[in-house]
Write an enzyme that holds these catalytic residues in place. Structure first.
Site, PDB file in Angstrom:
ATOM      1  N   LYS A  69       0.795  -1.620  -0.433  1.00 28.32           N
ATOM      2  CA  LYS A  69      -0.123  -0.085  -0.630  1.00 28.32           C
ATOM      3  C   LYS A  69       0.694   1.116  -0.061  1.00 28.32           C
ATOM      4  CE  LYS A  69      -4.431  -1.675   1.769  1.00 28.32           C
ATOM      5  NZ  LYS A  69      -5.879  -1.251   2.052  1.00 28.32           N
ATOM      6  N   LYS A 120      -3.599 -10.593  -6.751  1.00 30.00           N
ATOM      7  CA  LYS A 120      -5.015 -10.845  -6.081  1.00 30.00           C
ATOM      8  C   LYS A 120      -6.076 -10.168  -6.554  1.00 30.00           C
ATOM      9  CE  LYS A 120      -5.655  -8.761  -2.359  1.00 30.00           C
ATOM     10  NZ  LYS A 120      -6.382  -7.927  -0.966  1.00 30.00           N
ATOM     11  N   LYS A 169     -10.830  -4.670  -4.780  1.00 26.37           N
ATOM     12  CA  LYS A 169     -11.675  -4.424  -4.833  1.00 26.37           C
ATOM     13  C   LYS A 169     -11.330  -2.934  -5.318  1.00 26.37           C
ATOM     14  CE  LYS A 169     -12.825  -2.828   0.315  1.00 26.37           C
ATOM     15  NZ  LYS A 169     -12.512  -5.024   1.215  1.00 26.37           N
TER      16      LYS A 169
HETATM   17  P1  TYM Z   1     -10.701  -6.066   2.781  1.00 27.03           P
HETATM   18  O1  TYM Z   1     -11.972  -6.039   3.643  1.00 27.03           O
HETATM   19  O2  TYM Z   1      -8.816  -6.265   2.358  1.00 27.03           O
HETATM   20  O3  TYM Z   1     -10.582  -7.724   2.709  1.00 27.03           O
HETATM   21  C1  TYM Z   1     -12.658  -8.075   3.716  1.00 27.03           C
HETATM   22  C2  TYM Z   1     -11.958 -10.069   3.593  1.00 27.03           C
HETATM   23  O4  TYM Z   1     -11.995 -10.296   2.434  1.00 27.03           O
HETATM   24  C3  TYM Z   1     -10.815 -11.405   1.318  1.00 27.03           C
HETATM   25  N1  TYM Z   1     -10.071 -10.649   0.392  1.00 27.03           N
HETATM   26  C4  TYM Z   1      -9.649 -12.201   0.198  1.00 27.03           C
HETATM   27  N2  TYM Z   1     -10.105 -13.690  -0.165  1.00 27.03           N
HETATM   28  C5  TYM Z   1      -9.719 -14.150  -1.276  1.00 27.03           C
HETATM   29  N3  TYM Z   1      -9.362 -13.533  -2.179  1.00 27.03           N
HETATM   30  C6  TYM Z   1      -9.469 -12.383  -2.400  1.00 27.03           C
HETATM   31  N4  TYM Z   1      -8.965 -12.038  -3.816  1.00 27.03           N
HETATM   32  C7  TYM Z   1      -9.391 -11.215  -1.537  1.00 27.03           C
HETATM   33  N5  TYM Z   1      -9.590 -10.239  -1.229  1.00 27.03           N
HETATM   34  C8  TYM Z   1     -10.153  -9.843  -0.300  1.00 27.03           C
HETATM   35  C9  TYM Z   1     -10.166 -11.394   3.590  1.00 27.03           C
HETATM   36  O5  TYM Z   1      -8.617 -11.888   3.228  1.00 27.03           O
HETATM   37  C10 TYM Z   1     -10.339 -10.566   4.048  1.00 27.03           C
HETATM   38  O6  TYM Z   1     -10.679 -11.537   4.760  1.00 27.03           O
HETATM   39  N6  TYM Z   1      -7.662  -5.616   7.351  1.00 27.03           N
HETATM   40  C11 TYM Z   1      -8.921  -6.972   6.499  1.00 27.03           C
HETATM   41  C12 TYM Z   1     -10.260  -5.871   7.354  1.00 27.03           C
HETATM   42  C13 TYM Z   1     -10.306  -6.633   8.759  1.00 27.03           C
HETATM   43  C14 TYM Z   1      -9.989  -7.538   9.512  1.00 27.03           C
HETATM   44  C15 TYM Z   1     -10.835  -6.764  10.846  1.00 27.03           C
HETATM   45  C16 TYM Z   1     -10.395  -9.220   9.017  1.00 27.03           C
HETATM   46  C17 TYM Z   1     -10.365  -5.344   9.820  1.00 27.03           C
HETATM   47  N7  TYM Z   1     -10.464  -5.819  11.218  1.00 27.03           N
HETATM   48  C18 TYM Z   1      -9.711  -7.680  12.269  1.00 27.03           C
HETATM   49  C19 TYM Z   1     -10.707  -9.555   9.840  1.00 27.03           C
HETATM   50  C20 TYM Z   1     -10.413 -10.031  11.838  1.00 27.03           C
HETATM   51  C21 TYM Z   1      -9.347  -6.174   5.168  1.00 27.03           C
HETATM   52  O7  TYM Z   1      -8.583  -5.104   4.792  1.00 27.03           O
HETATM   53  O8  TYM Z   1     -10.066  -6.979   4.864  1.00 27.03           O
END
Ligand code: TYM
Length: 334
Positions: free
Chosen positions: A115, A197, A200
């Site tokens: 990032k 990957k 979004k």
């Molecule tokens: P975020 O918002 O980027 O993504 C949400 C969840 O989706 C999963 N994910 C994927 N899984 C498979 N293939 C992909 N291409 C893909 N893109 C995203 C992510 O692994 C995630 O599980 N930091 C986290 C949000 C967060 C969080 C937490 C998660 C904040 N606090 C506490 C668990 C526990 C995030 O940015 O996810």
């Protein structure tokens, strides 16, 4: 653990339109725990502001993400669904945990490296300490399991290290959480660059299938998916990343194994294969989209849920935070 009940916690950022990666890697797995665990699923809006957001869009996506949680089968009677910024203990515990997290540990996080390369003009301290806020999300609820995609595993592992370090100084404070990474769907790749990957925030809309894309768009995007110059439909991540990604997606949405999918398409061309992946994806998402539309139309219902969810979550968050403050030696007035 709260009492004798195990806890599942996870979060999704309302920072963009959610993708089938978010769905397969995380969202659709959340409900696995609804019956036997105490479950907390949070819309993490505080995490989203580590990169600049347009306020009206952040607000809209916060409602949408909550509606999508429900559309993915999370019954608000059985799961605590809420918005992070409505529970102030997240930010408070985060400060405390900052004092138990090492600079070197945060510097090694691959998401921070990625990032900060992508947002070179805004490498703010929040981007750096992001995993600490994530640790406080998880630890506030004495979480046992954290269902996430593979890209978040490193952050959950850091959270474990922070919790163990804190517990060493102040025993029996936090439950040590376990990341749960789904076998299938742990890392859905971009359709345009299948070694990257699916994200979004990708600028190429053809690289990403959104959960809310309509049927024709989904089918068109899969038809354009990058494959390779061979013609064999075979799973081999290194040699055939595009085809392997499509096989994974097909397998996730149909429940068939990769081997079964390979057999099904033996001798068939890439055109037919891509069309089939598009069809099963659109079929699987249709009911989610219908329920999403129903939930989103009821703004008052979503707001009532935000309030109820924040109250439920605060009860648990307060208990952990005051335990932590007491252990640290902060004066507590009764
Ligand atoms: P975020 O918002 O980027 O993504 C949400 C969840 O989706 C999963 N994910 C994927 N899984 C498979 N293939 C992909 N291409 C893909 N893109 C995203 C992510 O692994 C995630 O599980 N930091 C986290 C949000 C967060 C969080 C937490 C998660 C904040 N606090 C506490 C668990 C526990 C995030 O940015 O996810």
């Amino acid at each position: 653990m709260f009492g004798d009940q195990k806890v599942s916690f996870s979060g999704v950022q309302p920072s963009g339109n959610l993708t089938i990666g978010n769905y397969l890697g995380a969202l659709r797995n959340f409900s696995t725990y609804s019956e036997e665990y105490k479950t907390f699923y949070c819309v993490v809006d505080e995490h989203a502001i580590t990169v600049r957001q347009i306020p009206a869009e952040l607000r809209r996506r916060t409602y949408e993400t909550l509606a999508l949680y429900m559309a993915c089968g999370l019954d608000p009677e059985k799961n605590t669904l809420y918005v992070q910024s409505m529970v102030h203990e997240h930010a408070e515990l985060s400060w405390i945990l900052n004092c138990f997290t090492m600079f070197g540990e945060l510097s090694r996080m691959t998401q921070f490296k990625d990032k900060s390369a992508k947002h070179a003009d805004n490498i703010n301290a929040g981007l750096f300490t992001y995993p600490v806020l994530m640790a406080s999300d998880i630890l506030l609820y004495q979480t046992d399991v954290v269902p996430v995609g593979i890209d978040q595993k490193q952050h959950v592992e850091l959270c474990r290290d922070i919790a163990m370090r804190f517990n060493q100084v102040y025993p029996d404070t936090f439950t040590i959480p376990e990341p749960i990474v789904a076998k299938q769907g742990r890392k859905i790749m971009s359709l345009a660059e299948p070694t990257k990957k699916m994200s979004k925030s990708d600028e190429n809309p053809n690289a990403v299938v959104y959960i809310l894309d309509d049927r024709d768009t989904i089918i068109r995007k899969f038809k354009r998916a990058v494959t390779d110059s061979e013609s064999e439909i075979r799973y081999d991540e290194a040699a055939k990343p595009g085809v392997s990604n499509l096989l994974s997606i097909y397998s996730c949405f149909t429940g068939k194994t990769i081997e079964e999918a390979e057999k099904e398409f033996a001798g068939k061309g890439y055109g037919d294969f891509k069309a089939a992946v598009g069809e099963v994806t659109a079929d699987a998402l249709a009911p989610v989209q219908a329920e999403f539309a129903r939930r989103l139309a009821d703004k008052a219902g979503l707001e009532a849920q935000m309030k109820k969810g924040a109250e439920e979550a605060s009860y648990y968050a307060r208990r952990t935070l005051s335990k932590v403050q007491k252990k640290l030696g902060f004066v507590q007035l009764h």
